[in-house]
Design a protein around this motif. Sequence first.
Motif, PDB file in Angstrom:
ATOM      1  N   PHE A 233       0.879  -1.167   0.000  1.00 46.37           N
ATOM      2  CA  PHE A 233       0.000   0.000   0.000  1.00 46.37           C
ATOM      3  C   PHE A 233       0.918   1.219   0.000  1.00 46.37           C
ATOM      4  CE2 PHE A 233      -4.163  -1.824   1.403  1.00 46.37           C
ATOM      5  CZ  PHE A 233      -3.756  -3.099   1.737  1.00 46.37           C
ATOM      6  N   ASN A 234       1.053   1.887  -1.140  1.00 41.86           N
ATOM      7  CA  ASN A 234       1.980   3.016  -1.230  1.00 41.86           C
ATOM      8  C   ASN A 234       1.205   4.327  -1.358  1.00 41.86           C
ATOM      9  OD1 ASN A 234       4.686   4.154  -1.629  1.00 41.86           O
ATOM     10  ND2 ASN A 234       3.979   4.570  -3.707  1.00 41.86           N
ATOM     11  N   SER A 235       1.521   5.274  -0.493  1.00 44.96           N
ATOM     12  CA  SER A 235       0.849   6.577  -0.551  1.00 44.96           C
ATOM     13  C   SER A 235       1.841   7.635  -0.999  1.00 44.96           C
ATOM     14  CB  SER A 235       0.289   6.957   0.824  1.00 44.96           C
ATOM     15  OG  SER A 235      -0.851   6.181   1.116  1.00 44.96           O
ATOM     16  N   ASP A 236       1.475   8.402  -2.008  1.00 37.12           N
ATOM     17  CA  ASP A 236       2.374   9.437  -2.531  1.00 37.12           C
ATOM     18  C   ASP A 236       1.528  10.612  -3.034  1.00 37.12           C
ATOM     19  OD1 ASP A 236       4.502  10.859  -3.481  1.00 37.12           O
ATOM     20  OD2 ASP A 236       5.174   9.359  -4.939  1.00 37.12           O
ATOM     21  N   ILE A 237       1.643  11.740  -2.346  1.00 36.41           N
ATOM     22  CA  ILE A 237       0.862  12.955  -2.653  1.00 36.41           C
ATOM     23  C   ILE A 237      -0.606  12.697  -2.327  1.00 36.41           C
ATOM     24  CG2 ILE A 237       0.422  14.785  -4.333  1.00 36.41           C
ATOM     25  CD1 ILE A 237       2.823  14.126  -5.847  1.00 36.41           C
ATOM     26  N   VAL A 238      -0.921  12.709  -1.036  1.00 30.07           N
ATOM     27  CA  VAL A 238      -2.268  12.327  -0.594  1.00 30.07           C
ATOM     28  C   VAL A 238      -2.913  13.350   0.344  1.00 30.07           C
ATOM     29  CG1 VAL A 238      -2.053   9.830  -0.936  1.00 30.07           C
ATOM     30  CG2 VAL A 238      -1.171  10.850   1.168  1.00 30.07           C
ATOM     31  N   GLY A 239      -2.451  14.626   0.279  1.00 34.96           N
ATOM     32  CA  GLY A 239      -2.974  15.576   1.259  1.00 34.96           C
ATOM     33  C   GLY A 239      -3.592  16.841   0.710  1.00 34.96           C
ATOM     34  N   ASN A 240      -3.587  17.007  -0.633  1.00 31.23           N
ATOM     35  CA  ASN A 240      -4.077  18.271  -1.183  1.00 31.23           C
ATOM     36  C   ASN A 240      -5.520  18.105  -1.685  1.00 31.23           C
ATOM     37  OD1 ASN A 240      -3.712  21.029  -2.506  1.00 31.23           O
ATOM     38  ND2 ASN A 240      -4.186  19.769  -4.288  1.00 31.23           N
ATOM     39  N   THR A 250     -12.653  16.838  -1.596  1.00 29.02           N
ATOM     40  CA  THR A 250     -12.264  16.420  -0.249  1.00 29.02           C
ATOM     41  C   THR A 250     -12.798  15.028   0.064  1.00 29.02           C
ATOM     42  OG1 THR A 250     -14.268  17.411   0.674  1.00 29.02           O
ATOM     43  CG2 THR A 250     -12.305  18.793   0.632  1.00 29.02           C
ATOM     44  N   GLU A 251     -13.498  14.431  -0.878  1.00 26.40           N
ATOM     45  CA  GLU A 251     -14.262  13.222  -0.547  1.00 26.40           C
ATOM     46  C   GLU A 251     -13.857  11.963  -1.287  1.00 26.40           C
ATOM     47  OE1 GLU A 251     -18.194  14.604  -1.231  1.00 26.40           O
ATOM     48  OE2 GLU A 251     -18.239  15.719   0.667  1.00 26.40           O
ATOM     49  N   SER A 252     -12.758  12.025  -2.038  1.00 22.49           N
ATOM     50  CA  SER A 252     -12.360  10.793  -2.730  1.00 22.49           C
ATOM     51  C   SER A 252     -10.844  10.710  -2.863  1.00 22.49           C
ATOM     52  CB  SER A 252     -13.019  10.717  -4.112  1.00 22.49           C
ATOM     53  OG  SER A 252     -12.354  11.556  -5.030  1.00 22.49           O
ATOM     54  N   VAL A 253     -10.378   9.504  -3.088  1.00 24.74           N
ATOM     55  CA  VAL A 253      -8.943   9.263  -3.312  1.00 24.74           C
ATOM     56  C   VAL A 253      -8.820   8.304  -4.490  1.00 24.74           C
ATOM     57  CG1 VAL A 253      -8.809   7.343  -1.633  1.00 24.74           C
ATOM     58  CG2 VAL A 253      -6.742   8.650  -2.188  1.00 24.74           C
ATOM     59  N   ARG A 254      -7.760   8.489  -5.289  1.00 22.63           N
ATOM     60  CA  ARG A 254      -7.546   7.593  -6.426  1.00 22.63           C
ATOM     61  C   ARG A 254      -6.588   6.468  -6.022  1.00 22.63           C
ATOM     62  NH1 ARG A 254      -5.406  11.821 -10.712  1.00 22.63           N
ATOM     63  NH2 ARG A 254      -4.361  12.505  -8.816  1.00 22.63           N
ATOM     64  N   VAL A 255      -6.894   5.276  -6.490  1.00 24.74           N
ATOM     65  CA  VAL A 255      -6.010   4.128  -6.255  1.00 24.74           C
ATOM     66  C   VAL A 255      -5.633   3.543  -7.606  1.00 24.74           C
ATOM     67  CG1 VAL A 255      -5.826   1.807  -5.266  1.00 24.74           C
ATOM     68  CG2 VAL A 255      -6.967   3.617  -3.969  1.00 24.74           C
ATOM     69  N   TYR A 256      -4.344   3.630  -7.923  1.00 26.60           N
ATOM     70  CA  TYR A 256      -3.826   3.137  -9.210  1.00 26.60           C
ATOM     71  C   TYR A 256      -3.260   1.728  -9.035  1.00 26.60           C
ATOM     72  CZ  TYR A 256      -4.201   7.783 -11.234  1.00 26.60           C
ATOM     73  OH  TYR A 256      -4.682   8.972 -11.711  1.00 26.60           O
ATOM     74  N   ARG A 314      -3.350   8.261  -4.527  1.00 24.62           N
ATOM     75  CA  ARG A 314      -3.081   9.613  -5.030  1.00 24.62           C
ATOM     76  C   ARG A 314      -4.288  10.490  -4.730  1.00 24.62           C
ATOM     77  NH1 ARG A 314       2.212  10.081  -6.604  1.00 24.62           N
ATOM     78  NH2 ARG A 314       2.832   8.627  -8.218  1.00 24.62           N
ATOM     79  N   GLU A 315      -4.036  11.701  -4.237  1.00 27.64           N
ATOM     80  CA  GLU A 315      -5.143  12.637  -4.018  1.00 27.64           C
ATOM     81  C   GLU A 315      -5.921  12.820  -5.315  1.00 27.64           C
ATOM     82  OE1 GLU A 315      -2.557  15.680  -2.734  1.00 27.64           O
ATOM     83  OE2 GLU A 315      -2.273  16.548  -4.714  1.00 27.64           O
ATOM     84  N   SER A 316      -7.205  13.177  -5.211  1.00 24.73           N
ATOM     85  CA  SER A 316      -8.046  13.296  -6.408  1.00 24.73           C
ATOM     86  C   SER A 316      -7.749  14.550  -7.206  1.00 24.73           C
ATOM     87  CB  SER A 316      -9.515  13.264  -6.019  1.00 24.73           C
ATOM     88  OG  SER A 316      -9.910  11.925  -5.872  1.00 24.73           O
TER      89      SER A 316
END
Length: 458
Positions: A233-240, A250-256, A314-316
């Motif tokens: 599970f790698n998180s990179d650029i997930v706060g903007n 503010t309500e979704s996140v992308r998972v590649y 990745r942030e949306s």
Amino acid sequence: MRKLPTVLLVALLAHPGVSIAQDITPPQADPRIQKLVASISEERLSAMVQTLAGFGTRHTLSDTDSPTRGIGAARQWIFDELTKSSPRLQVTFDTHKLARQGRITRNVDIRNVVALLPGKSLRRIYVTAHYDSVNIGEEGQISANTRAPSNTPRPDPQLRRDQDYNADAPGANDNGSGTALTMELARVFAESGIEFDATLAFVLWAGEEQGLIGARAHAMELFKDKVSVEANFNSDIVGNTRGGDGTTDTESVRVYSEGPEDSMSRSLARYIARAAAVYVPSHKVRLMARQDRFARGSDHTAFTQYGFPAVAFRESKEDFSRQHAAKDTVDGVDVRYLAQNARVNAAAVASLALAPPAPVVTNPRGQMMIGRQPSGYDANLRWNASPGASTYRIYWREAWAPDWQHAQVVGDVTEFVLPKLSIDNFVFGIAAVGPNGHESLISAYVPPPRRDPVVKIR
Ligand SMILES: [Zn+2]
């Protein structure tokens, strides 16, 4: 008539048709995981992002002597924080003595920071983020995105002669956000009191901005040592949350996740969406059927390159003008959003770590254990028992559908027949379920690519 094995007969008698199959039901929430998810602290995340940005730069080639500025100070702080956060974490530096190569313009020792939380088994789940940062010039990443198409390759800004590795590169969002998320998960998992089946490895990578160097060096060793890695599970650029184009999310996140559609990386991506729907219904997981964004990359690819399942969060909405620039400051991180992404990660990691490993559906020769027996028109599925499984759930879907459509619990067996269901028209998969109800990733039966010899021409 050929005598059928008992287990197969029982399965046939108990399930004369496919009409009794249940549709997909969400997994039951586990109160222990709910408590773990609820223990994620926005305050801690915020403080950690601020501290990380406060090192001024965390460039891979920046100063290692100063106690307050540069990558040396940053990695020591990460090490100390992880050590302090729980006595159950085994914290080490994973050091690699790099020769000069590509963007690594001189010999340098890089250090990944590893915090292991031993589980009942040796199989590993990785939760990761890179902690290094970079400043490629005042304009940051937007300069690359807005440049007119050209056939002449532009020189790599990281290879400029006059580059100052100690210039400001606060990296609050890229990737202070993912680093804080990973460190917070290490703390809440270690302090949860839950005995996980899987061993959890929380790792902060170095050298990502120069080509995933820290993660690649680590994955190379995992491969060499034949470590069983179930997921990254790698998180990179997930706060903007404010896109550079003026939109917000503010309500979704992308998972590649890398394909093909039934790769274990895709299986992991679907698993995350399912867990998020149960434990963090206020946050939507947007599954992306591709390795990553265009011409961008992250450390999950170091894992898929060695055959280990991996995804990237990745942030949306991205603000490219802040990335890889001195403008990547703490005011660009929305901590409430970052905490939601941490909760989604935590829910999926905990579910997977409490479940048995995914069933193996290939025989020792690498062939899929699927057939049309006994009638010649049935779906006959076989798999190897997963340690700790108490039952199994079969999944299937139309061969053109992206996600599972039907499921059926089949008991503690290693063979099952779905009569008159064509293995040519449907994709089949199988998950192992533990006594606590937690389910493994789904292993799919995928036809292997044909490998014919070259046609001989006289
Ligand atoms: Zn990054």
